[in-house]
Design a protein around this motif. Structure first.
Motif, mmCIF file in Angstrom:
data_model
loop_
_atom_site.group_PDB
_atom_site.id
_atom_site.type_symbol
_atom_site.label_atom_id
_atom_site.label_comp_id
_atom_site.label_asym_id
_atom_site.label_seq_id
_atom_site.Cartn_x
_atom_site.Cartn_y
_atom_site.Cartn_z
ATOM 1 N N THR A 171 0.851 -1.130 -0.033
ATOM 2 C CA THR A 171 0.126 -0.081 -0.149
ATOM 3 C C THR A 171 0.832 1.203 0.151
ATOM 4 O O THR A 171 1.870 1.281 0.690
ATOM 5 C CB THR A 171 -0.670 0.124 1.166
ATOM 6 O OG1 THR A 171 -1.811 -1.090 1.084
ATOM 7 C CG2 THR A 171 -1.730 1.387 1.339
ATOM 8 N N GLN A 172 0.678 2.250 -0.840
ATOM 9 C CA GLN A 172 1.498 3.523 -1.080
ATOM 10 C C GLN A 172 0.242 4.741 -0.910
ATOM 11 O O GLN A 172 -0.727 4.702 -1.068
ATOM 12 C CB GLN A 172 1.946 3.546 -2.347
ATOM 13 C CG GLN A 172 2.939 2.520 -2.895
ATOM 14 C CD GLN A 172 4.075 2.467 -1.959
ATOM 15 O OE1 GLN A 172 4.625 3.610 -1.398
ATOM 16 N NE2 GLN A 172 4.879 1.473 -1.666
ATOM 17 N N ILE A 173 1.123 5.778 -0.215
ATOM 18 C CA ILE A 173 0.388 6.931 -0.134
ATOM 19 C C ILE A 173 0.433 7.638 -1.412
ATOM 20 O O ILE A 173 1.394 7.624 -2.180
ATOM 21 C CB ILE A 173 0.999 7.887 0.764
ATOM 22 C CG1 ILE A 173 0.753 7.052 2.304
ATOM 23 C CG2 ILE A 173 0.257 9.370 0.748
ATOM 24 C CD1 ILE A 173 1.852 7.976 3.222
ATOM 25 N N PRO A 174 -0.756 7.944 -1.928
ATOM 26 C CA PRO A 174 -0.896 8.677 -3.412
ATOM 27 C C PRO A 174 -0.006 9.713 -3.706
ATOM 28 O O PRO A 174 0.469 10.533 -2.836
ATOM 29 C CB PRO A 174 -2.480 9.115 -3.487
ATOM 30 C CG PRO A 174 -3.173 8.385 -2.550
ATOM 31 C CD PRO A 174 -1.936 7.908 -1.399
ATOM 32 N N ARG A 175 0.601 9.710 -4.873
ATOM 33 C CA ARG A 175 1.539 10.652 -5.275
ATOM 34 C C ARG A 175 1.256 12.155 -5.139
ATOM 35 O O ARG A 175 2.200 12.748 -4.748
ATOM 36 C CB ARG A 175 1.821 10.347 -6.640
ATOM 37 C CG ARG A 175 3.145 11.166 -7.240
ATOM 38 C CD ARG A 175 3.338 11.058 -8.730
ATOM 39 N NE ARG A 175 3.713 9.552 -9.016
ATOM 40 C CZ ARG A 175 3.900 9.119 -10.032
ATOM 41 N NH1 ARG A 175 3.701 9.780 -11.251
ATOM 42 N NH2 ARG A 175 4.251 7.874 -10.354
ATOM 43 N N GLU A 176 -0.086 12.441 -5.506
ATOM 44 C CA GLU A 176 -0.582 13.745 -5.102
ATOM 45 C C GLU A 176 -0.604 14.197 -3.808
ATOM 46 O O GLU A 176 -0.181 15.617 -3.489
ATOM 47 C CB GLU A 176 -2.243 13.915 -5.992
ATOM 48 C CG GLU A 176 -2.587 15.319 -5.710
ATOM 49 C CD GLU A 176 -2.027 16.148 -6.544
ATOM 50 O OE1 GLU A 176 -2.241 17.522 -6.384
ATOM 51 O OE2 GLU A 176 -0.971 15.817 -7.638
ATOM 52 N N ALA A 177 -0.884 13.407 -2.725
ATOM 53 C CA ALA A 177 -0.950 13.610 -1.379
ATOM 54 C C ALA A 177 0.411 14.038 -1.064
ATOM 55 O O ALA A 177 0.845 14.849 -0.096
ATOM 56 C CB ALA A 177 -1.724 12.461 -0.660
ATOM 57 N N ARG A 178 1.488 13.220 -1.399
ATOM 58 C CA ARG A 178 2.972 13.320 -1.123
ATOM 59 C C ARG A 178 3.220 14.591 -1.730
ATOM 60 O O ARG A 178 3.985 15.240 -1.045
ATOM 61 C CB ARG A 178 3.970 12.069 -1.680
ATOM 62 C CG ARG A 178 3.397 10.825 -0.816
ATOM 63 C CD ARG A 178 4.314 9.839 -1.275
ATOM 64 N NE ARG A 178 3.890 9.174 -2.343
ATOM 65 C CZ ARG A 178 4.668 9.047 -3.292
ATOM 66 N NH1 ARG A 178 5.514 9.568 -3.647
ATOM 67 N NH2 ARG A 178 3.884 8.149 -4.559
ATOM 68 N N ARG A 179 2.915 15.016 -2.846
ATOM 69 C CA ARG A 179 3.353 16.304 -3.595
ATOM 70 C C ARG A 179 3.091 17.344 -2.862
ATOM 71 O O ARG A 179 3.666 18.555 -2.557
ATOM 72 C CB ARG A 179 2.882 16.232 -4.917
ATOM 73 C CG ARG A 179 3.228 17.459 -5.887
ATOM 74 C CD ARG A 179 2.612 17.856 -7.352
ATOM 75 N NE ARG A 179 1.027 17.924 -6.754
ATOM 76 C CZ ARG A 179 0.789 19.254 -6.551
ATOM 77 N NH1 ARG A 179 1.869 20.212 -6.328
ATOM 78 N NH2 ARG A 179 -0.504 19.599 -6.336
ATOM 79 N N LYS A 180 1.496 17.475 -2.244
ATOM 80 C CA LYS A 180 1.069 18.587 -1.355
ATOM 81 C C LYS A 180 1.841 18.538 -0.222
ATOM 82 O O LYS A 180 2.118 19.766 0.147
ATOM 83 C CB LYS A 180 -0.452 18.187 -1.282
ATOM 84 C CG LYS A 180 -1.181 18.619 -2.620
ATOM 85 C CD LYS A 180 -2.789 18.354 -2.483
ATOM 86 C CE LYS A 180 -3.546 18.432 -3.525
ATOM 87 N NZ LYS A 180 -5.180 18.330 -3.513
ATOM 88 N N ALA A 181 2.158 17.339 0.482
ATOM 89 C CA ALA A 181 2.678 17.548 1.622
ATOM 90 C C ALA A 181 3.980 18.227 1.475
ATOM 91 O O ALA A 181 4.436 19.038 2.384
ATOM 92 C CB ALA A 181 2.833 16.089 2.385
ATOM 93 N N ALA A 182 4.871 17.953 0.358
ATOM 94 C CA ALA A 182 5.940 18.449 0.300
ATOM 95 C C ALA A 182 6.181 19.709 -0.114
ATOM 96 O O ALA A 182 7.003 20.800 0.385
ATOM 97 C CB ALA A 182 6.733 17.800 -0.884
#
Length: 389
Positions: A171-182
């Motif tokens: 299971t991975q955290i969606p890329r868009e969520a990681r991008r927003k967090a960064a």
């Protein structure tokens, strides 16, 4: 040995094929366990019997089990937090609260990859229960912590042959969520030198001047709250970081630093030396004024009656001072980042910066705590002037 596959006839005349096989002993009771399975065809029954027997002989068979997710997490937390500090154990338990809420009543063996994916999605969109707007999404870091703890618990469940595989493994955290967090993390920067000076000019003379300076020399809030006067040598001009004072599940916990490197003796900068001397004298006057009501706790950060402060009160007080000084609001912990960035960009050797911070890993200090801005990079541009000129 006779054929283990038995032909049976049901009341309605239907023919089925059944086998009963030993699957070892119950690890809890030591009693012998047997598995019974029934199939429509003898071929299906024979194939399953061969599979179960092979897995049992190899010690890999996972038998049916009614353990729920919450019951298993209780077992896992009990074993995995035996040798950790109380605060760490509380963090482990807190990280798994979303798993309990969404999957706690489900049998551990029934949890699927889709369940874990839906758990992550729910946490990112509406999983917050405290520390902000209830019903909003949790941070990516919080979701990563939960996912990591759940994965670890499932690895142990596999080893104990409670589940066949780790359904949280991929299971991975969606890329868009990681991008927003960064992107959000990039906006959260510690104070510049100008902002530090503006803030200090505003609070000079305030009762909390000395404790705030302690934070601005890179001490953690828990270290500031845990500092005792016995660890401050005003004659020698040093202080020793020996104790932290934190809130764990609503209770104050006093303990030593995380590592041996965290225990350190720091020379006092002159402004802090003077501020501590003045603060100690002020507390002596407050003690006389309060008389028997004064609590002689021995801590540096206390109120007018000698009651030691906790980190949450210190945080609120600093934020109030920021508001009064009309400076950008940052976390008190960011003062530590600002201090270490200033030291690193002022030519202090990396090994000294790391030792000042109380870190065991030099690369960690540089990677997490040093935040060069455009003004710091101007030195590099000046050097390039010579090369390109």
């Amino acid at each position: 040995m006779g054929d283990p596959i038995k032909k049976i006839e049901l009341k309605d005349g239907t023919t089925r094929y059944r086998f009963v096989i030993d699957i070892g002993r119950d690890p809890a009771t030591g009693k012998r366990r047997q598995l019974t399975k029934t199939y429509d065809t003898k071929k299906e029954a024979r194939a399953e019997y061969a599979k179960v027997k092979h897995q049992t002989d190899e010690g890999m068979f996972v038998g049916p089990d009614k353990t729920t997710v919450s019951a298993w997490l209780d077992t896992w937390l009990k074993s995995t937090t035996v040798d950790v500090e109380k605060a760490t154990a509380a963090n482990y338990a807190d990280a798994l609260l979303p798993v309990r809420e969404r999957l706690g009543g489900k049998r551990l063996q029934d949890v699927t990859e889709e369940d874990v994916d839906e758990l992550v999605s729910w946490m990112l969109t509406s999983g917050r229960k405290r520390g902000g707007k209830v019903g909003s999404g949790l941070s990516v870091r919080s979701v990563q912590l939960t996912l990591g703890r759940f994965r670890s618990s499932l690895n142990v469940a596999m080893r104990r042959r409670l589940v066949v595989r780790n359904v949280a493994q991929y299971t991975q955290i969606p890329r868009e969520a990681r991008r927003k967090a960064a992107a959000m993390a990039a906006l959260r920067v510690p104070w510049s030198e100008t902002e530090v000076r503006q803030f200090l000019a505003s609070i000079r003379g305030h009762r909390l001047h000395a404790p705030v300076l302690l934070a601005l020399i890179g001490m953690r809030p828990a270290e500031v709250c845990g500092l005792r006067w016995s660890a401050v040598d005003l004659d020698a001009g040093t202080l020793s970081v020996e104790l932290t004072r934190t809130l764990v599940e609503g209770e104050v916990e006093e303990k030593g630093p995380k590592s041996e490197k965290g225990k350190r003796k720091l020379p006092l900068p002159k402004p802090l030396h003077a501020a501590l001397r003045a603060f100690k004298a002020r507390q002596a006057t407050e003690a006389i004024r309060a008389g028997e009501l004064y609590e002689r706790s021995g801590f540096v950060l206390v109120d007018e009656l000698g009651v030691a402060w906790k980190t949450d009160r210190f945080r609120r007080a600093i934020h109030k001072l920021m508001e009064q000084a009309k400076v950008r609001k940052v976390r008190p912990y960011d003062a530590r980042h600002a201090c270490l960035t200033y030291l690193a960009t002022s030519g202090v050797p990396d090994v000294i910066v790391s030792a000042w911070a109380g870190h065991a890993d030099l690369s960690f200090t540089k990677r997490v705590y040093i935040h060069p801005n455009v003004e710091h990079l101007r030195q590099a541009a000046d050097q390039l002037d010579e090369l390109l000129g």
